[in-house]
Design a protein around this motif. Sequence first.
Motif, PDB file in Angstrom:
ATOM      1  N   VAL A   1     -15.463   7.419  14.265  1.00 20.65           N
ATOM      2  CA  VAL A   1     -14.356   7.564  13.325  1.00 20.65           C
ATOM      3  C   VAL A   1     -13.175   6.677  13.684  1.00 20.65           C
ATOM      4  N   THR A   2     -13.052   6.302  14.946  1.00 18.60           N
ATOM      5  CA  THR A   2     -11.883   5.511  15.344  1.00 18.60           C
ATOM      6  C   THR A   2     -11.970   4.061  14.885  1.00 18.60           C
ATOM      7  N   SER A   3     -13.136   3.614  14.463  1.00 17.14           N
ATOM      8  CA  SER A   3     -13.275   2.232  14.006  1.00 17.14           C
ATOM      9  C   SER A   3     -13.731   2.142  12.553  1.00 17.14           C
ATOM     10  N   THR A   4     -13.764   3.271  11.880  1.00 18.55           N
ATOM     11  CA  THR A   4     -14.159   3.301  10.467  1.00 18.55           C
ATOM     12  C   THR A   4     -12.929   3.131   9.584  1.00 18.55           C
ATOM     13  N   ASP A   5     -13.049   2.315   8.539  1.00 12.31           N
ATOM     14  CA  ASP A   5     -11.952   2.084   7.611  1.00 12.31           C
ATOM     15  C   ASP A   5     -12.081   2.999   6.396  1.00 12.31           C
ATOM     16  N   TYR A   6     -10.962   3.562   5.991  1.00  9.92           N
ATOM     17  CA  TYR A   6     -10.900   4.434   4.823  1.00  9.92           C
ATOM     18  C   TYR A   6      -9.870   3.849   3.862  1.00  9.92           C
ATOM     19  N   ALA A   7     -10.187   3.855   2.572  1.00 18.10           N
ATOM     20  CA  ALA A   7      -9.374   3.118   1.605  1.00 18.10           C
ATOM     21  C   ALA A   7      -8.501   4.014   0.739  1.00 18.10           C
ATOM     22  N   TYR A   8      -7.358   3.446   0.354  1.00 18.33           N
ATOM     23  CA  TYR A   8      -6.479   4.022  -0.664  1.00 18.33           C
ATOM     24  C   TYR A   8      -6.109   2.862  -1.583  1.00 18.33           C
ATOM     25  N   TYR A   9      -5.825   3.165  -2.859  1.00 20.51           N
ATOM     26  CA  TYR A   9      -5.649   2.109  -3.843  1.00 20.51           C
ATOM     27  C   TYR A   9      -4.323   2.252  -4.588  1.00 20.51           C
TER      28      TYR A   9
ATOM     29  N   ASP B   1      -1.787  10.539   1.811  1.00 18.70           N
ATOM     30  CA  ASP B   1      -2.871  11.459   2.163  1.00 18.70           C
ATOM     31  C   ASP B   1      -4.178  10.747   1.833  1.00 18.70           C
ATOM     32  N   VAL B   2      -4.730  10.079   2.833  1.00 24.78           N
ATOM     33  CA  VAL B   2      -5.877   9.196   2.622  1.00 24.78           C
ATOM     34  C   VAL B   2      -7.157  10.015   2.567  1.00 24.78           C
ATOM     35  N   PRO B   3      -7.990   9.797   1.531  1.00 25.29           N
ATOM     36  CA  PRO B   3      -9.253  10.531   1.450  1.00 25.29           C
ATOM     37  C   PRO B   3     -10.062  10.427   2.737  1.00 25.29           C
ATOM     38  N   PHE B   4     -10.567  11.555   3.206  1.00 26.77           N
ATOM     39  CA  PHE B   4     -11.370  11.698   4.423  1.00 26.77           C
ATOM     40  C   PHE B   4     -10.566  11.505   5.702  1.00 26.77           C
ATOM     41  N   VAL B   5      -9.293  11.179   5.592  1.00 27.41           N
ATOM     42  CA  VAL B   5      -8.471  10.941   6.780  1.00 27.41           C
ATOM     43  C   VAL B   5      -7.431  12.024   6.934  1.00 27.41           C
ATOM     44  N   GLY B   6      -6.544  12.127   5.948  1.00 26.05           N
ATOM     45  CA  GLY B   6      -5.426  13.048   6.024  1.00 26.05           C
ATOM     46  C   GLY B   6      -4.119  12.278   5.956  1.00 26.05           C
ATOM     47  N   LYS B   7      -3.045  12.933   6.333  1.00 30.84           N
ATOM     48  CA  LYS B   7      -1.711  12.350   6.200  1.00 30.84           C
ATOM     49  C   LYS B   7      -1.490  11.228   7.208  1.00 30.84           C
ATOM     50  N   ARG B   8      -0.995  10.107   6.676  1.00 34.10           N
ATOM     51  CA  ARG B   8      -0.611   8.975   7.505  1.00 34.10           C
ATOM     52  C   ARG B   8       0.741   8.467   7.012  1.00 34.10           C
ATOM     53  N   TRP B   9       1.671   8.215   7.934  1.00 33.27           N
ATOM     54  CA  TRP B   9       2.927   7.607   7.534  1.00 33.27           C
ATOM     55  C   TRP B   9       2.627   6.293   6.828  1.00 33.27           C
ATOM     56  N   VAL B  10       3.430   5.957   5.839  1.00 34.47           N
ATOM     57  CA  VAL B  10       3.089   4.800   5.001  1.00 34.47           C
ATOM     58  C   VAL B  10       3.106   3.487   5.765  1.00 34.47           C
ATOM     59  N   HIS B  11       3.741   3.457   6.918  1.00 35.74           N
ATOM     60  CA  HIS B  11       3.742   2.222   7.709  1.00 35.74           C
ATOM     61  C   HIS B  11       2.599   2.182   8.733  1.00 35.74           C
ATOM     62  N   GLN B  12       1.729   3.211   8.730  1.00 36.69           N
ATOM     63  CA  GLN B  12       0.610   3.233   9.671  1.00 36.69           C
ATOM     64  C   GLN B  12      -0.626   2.523   9.139  1.00 36.69           C
TER      65      GLN B  12
ATOM     66  N   LEU C   1       1.781   1.478  -2.420  1.00 39.20           N
ATOM     67  CA  LEU C   1       2.113   1.672  -1.010  1.00 39.20           C
ATOM     68  C   LEU C   1       3.378   0.894  -0.645  1.00 39.20           C
ATOM     69  N   SER C   2       3.528  -0.318  -1.155  1.00 44.88           N
ATOM     70  CA  SER C   2       4.709  -1.114  -0.813  1.00 44.88           C
ATOM     71  C   SER C   2       5.984  -0.459  -1.348  1.00 44.88           C
ATOM     72  N   GLU C   3       5.916   0.161  -2.518  1.00 48.52           N
ATOM     73  CA  GLU C   3       7.084   0.873  -3.041  1.00 48.52           C
ATOM     74  C   GLU C   3       7.433   2.059  -2.145  1.00 48.52           C
ATOM     75  N   ALA C   4       6.422   2.771  -1.684  1.00 52.18           N
ATOM     76  CA  ALA C   4       6.659   3.912  -0.797  1.00 52.18           C
ATOM     77  C   ALA C   4       7.260   3.453   0.525  1.00 52.18           C
ATOM     78  N   GLN C   5       6.764   2.338   1.045  1.00 56.93           N
ATOM     79  CA  GLN C   5       7.322   1.804   2.290  1.00 56.93           C
ATOM     80  C   GLN C   5       8.794   1.429   2.101  1.00 56.93           C
ATOM     81  N   HIS C   6       9.124   0.854   0.968  1.00 56.15           N
ATOM     82  CA  HIS C   6      10.517   0.499   0.687  1.00 56.15           C
ATOM     83  C   HIS C   6      11.387   1.749   0.641  1.00 56.15           C
ATOM     84  N   LEU C   7      10.900   2.815   0.007  1.00 51.81           N
ATOM     85  CA  LEU C   7      11.678   4.054  -0.090  1.00 51.81           C
ATOM     86  C   LEU C   7      11.893   4.671   1.288  1.00 51.81           C
ATOM     87  N   GLN C   8      10.871   4.641   2.142  1.00 57.60           N
ATOM     88  CA  GLN C   8      11.046   5.182   3.486  1.00 57.60           C
ATOM     89  C   GLN C   8      12.135   4.418   4.224  1.00 57.60           C
ATOM     90  N   HIS C   9      12.120   3.113   4.118  1.00 62.40           N
ATOM     91  CA  HIS C   9      13.144   2.292   4.757  1.00 62.40           C
ATOM     92  C   HIS C   9      14.527   2.617   4.185  1.00 62.40           C
TER      93      HIS C   9
END
Length: 480
Positions: free
Chosen positions: A429-437, A390-401, A365-373
Amino acid sequence: MSAMEQPYVYRRRELVEPDWRRLPGWRDVTDKDWASAQWQRTRCVKNVKQLRELMGDLLTEDVYADLERDQAERATMSMLVPPQMLNTMVPAVDSPMPAAGAEFSAAFLADPVRRYMLPVYSDRRTDWPSHPHASRDSLHEADMWVAEGLTHRYPTKVLAELLPTCPQYCGHCTRMDLVGNSTAQVTKLKLAGKPVDRLDAMIDYLKGSPQVRDVVVSGGDVANMPWKNLESFLMRLLEIDNIRDIRLATKALMGLPQHWSAPDVVEGLGRVSWTAACRGVGLAVHTHINNAQSVTPSVAHATRLMHEAGVRSIRNQGVLMRGINDTPEALLDLCFTMRDEAAINPYYFYMCDMIPFSEHWRLSLSEAQHLQHAIMGYLPGFATPRIVCDVPFVGKRWVHQVEEYDRERGISLWRKNYRTSIEGEEVDVTSTDYAYYDPIYTLPESGQRWWREQRDEAAVAAAHEAEVAAAAASRTASLV
């Protein structure tokens, strides 16, 4: 006054079709044959034997052995590469053709298009070939089917998977559980219903779902669907009042542009575009290009015909991959080439999904954030791609979100603001955390050591729950 020196220097890149006759197996191929979609389809490389017949002694035996081992031990997608795509590998456009043998083999193995279309065993990680949380359907799209092949993940949008095949199979395919032929590693799932019944069920669901306004028509790749069948489905979509946007998903615009240049397809696109325009519906094409050398005059010709037929917009959804487009220069070269020479709008770059045997491609994720910048400020705002996870069970999120990011262990936590079709009213759903690795090998040694200690699946699951709880507690404390 001289121009100020910048980290990236913009230059227009004139498109050139690589000379396919440089490859031994195509020395006698005519321009007419090359422009034929049928010829392209019937000359796809599907196995090592066919690649050897094409390349001959350009490649050394160890390359063929490396590819065979990957097919036997790692590949999640069967081999299928059209001539158009193969011809962009080691294109010999900006530099001389490498000498046969060791020199050409080295250039072939280093080629960015080859890296994801014809992966070899030596490309893959041996320490962590798959992440412990990798899964066949990493985005859980099938879990959100409301009809077979119809994923309703977002409140106002659906994904319609019309068929499970493509004109080309990408090694990193996120739908590797369904798309393509089975491999030694993966027995593919099969769509159970008859095609006509599945499409009828999709239409029925959309007619009864006035909250849905946007349909992504995909697969597989819609270029593999007989045009008359695809046109019929699109016309049925256009009869539904609540559908206001239709997006056709096709990597074949790059991999097999001859299909989209065929007169019958162009004429059909014109009919659909005209009907869409009359009904005030946006019709767009979404393609998937990952490196600038894939954009050739054949691709630009196909996009020009699409625009002339009335397609409102052509957008690119690439995937960030190590060794293919993981530098600001590679991303900007691709974006400018698409925009300037082929009228394709850079739209998204996804982080590579957590499917099996994909770790060597994935970025943190940090590499992707650097590329966006790094790419901000060079392109027009409307043509600056968003890099998304594209976070499982969530969908697309900008890498800085990202909500929380443990860089040591490579665990990022995300939130969303809507409910999918698999979540009941009792789930907040607004307070549930979903993970990416993150890929484990990108972590500091302390983080890698932690993951080695968590190899047991139960321990990994428990650690994830603890990470979520800790993040929730820190947020609660911050509000006190």
